[in-house]
Every structure is written in C-alpha cells, then in structure tokens.
Design a protein around this motif. Structure first.
Motif, short mmCIF file in Angstrom:
data_model
loop_
_atom_site.label_atom_id
_atom_site.label_comp_id
_atom_site.label_asym_id
_atom_site.label_seq_id
_atom_site.Cartn_x
_atom_site.Cartn_y
_atom_site.Cartn_z
N TYR A 73 29.17 65.50 19.86
CA TYR A 73 29.53 66.25 21.06
C TYR A 73 28.98 65.49 22.26
N LEU A 74 29.81 65.38 23.30
CA LEU A 74 29.33 64.75 24.53
C LEU A 74 30.04 65.37 25.72
N GLU A 75 29.45 65.12 26.87
CA GLU A 75 30.03 65.56 28.13
C GLU A 75 30.11 64.35 29.05
N GLN A 129 26.96 62.12 29.08
CA GLN A 129 25.75 62.93 29.17
C GLN A 129 25.74 63.90 27.99
N ASN A 130 24.57 64.42 27.69
CA ASN A 130 24.44 65.44 26.65
C ASN A 130 25.16 65.03 25.36
N TYR A 131 24.90 63.82 24.90
CA TYR A 131 25.53 63.28 23.70
C TYR A 131 24.64 63.61 22.51
N SER A 132 25.20 64.34 21.56
CA SER A 132 24.48 64.71 20.35
C SER A 132 25.34 64.40 19.14
N HIS A 171 25.74 55.61 29.65
CA HIS A 171 25.48 56.26 30.93
C HIS A 171 26.42 55.73 32.02
N TYR A 190 34.88 78.38 24.58
CA TYR A 190 33.83 77.84 25.44
C TYR A 190 33.20 78.96 26.23
N ARG A 234 34.32 67.99 28.23
CA ARG A 234 33.60 68.00 26.95
C ARG A 234 34.47 67.37 25.86
N MET A 277 32.61 69.02 34.56
CA MET A 277 32.24 68.19 33.43
C MET A 277 33.24 68.43 32.29
#
Length: 104
Positions: free
Chosen positions: A55-57, A39-42, A34, A102, A3, A1
């Motif tokens: 932040y996203l992945e 994914q994991n979008y904040s 999507h 990381y 980032r 993944m």
C-alpha cells in the motif's frame, strides 16, 4: 493524495531474507521513491500464502510510471528477483488491488 494497493508473491523459504533486504533498503532507492512522491509505503506478508500486500500514497500515481526507467529501480528488481515471482525484466509480478471502501 492518491492511494494504490497491489500484491506480489514471495518464493517459499525467503520470508526472513525478504524482510532483511528491506531492513537494509538502499538510500538511493528511498530517495527515488520520495522523488516520485511516494509516501506511507507499507508491505505486509501473508505467511500462509506468501502473498505480499503493498500500500502506498502519492500525490500523482502517474509519476510512478517513471520508476521502471530508473537505474536504481532496475538494480533493486534484479536484487529481489531471486526471492519473489518476477517478470522477464526482473520487475516483480504485481497485481493491482482496486479500492472498494475508504474511510478518511
């Protein structure tokens, strides 16, 4: 993944409106994000500076290059353009933030 982190800039007085619009994010925009693998979008807000930290992945960050050409993305940018710093094409002014550490 892979980032990605970046920052954007909210205009003064629009903190609640920014949150409200994201609480009501359009389902077709969620589907598009999507579809390109996000994914994991904040998004976080520093209320002192009105800086938005995102932040996203995604499996392939290159797939995000498809987003500007999508009609729903263009509409979202136009919808958000009145409450944040935007470029002439209505996309948000966004500055990538490089990773320096990381811990998986």
């Amino acid at each position: 993944m892979q980032r990605k982190a970046f920052k954007m800039f909210l205009l003064p007085g629009f903190e609640a409106e920014y949150a409200r619009r994201h609480d009501l994010i359009w389902p077709e925009l969620v589907d598009l994000l999507h579809a390109v693998g996000i994914q994991n979008y904040s998004i976080f807000l520093d209320s002192e500076t009105l800086t938005l930290f995102a932040y996203l992945e995604a499996p392939d960050l290159g797939a995000l290059e498809q987003l500007p050409a999508q009609e729903v993305m263009q509409r979202w940018w136009k919808y958000m353009g009145d409450i944040m710093q935007a470029n002439p094409d209505n996309s948000p002014v966004a500055i990538d933030i490089p990773s320096v550490f990381y811990l998986p």
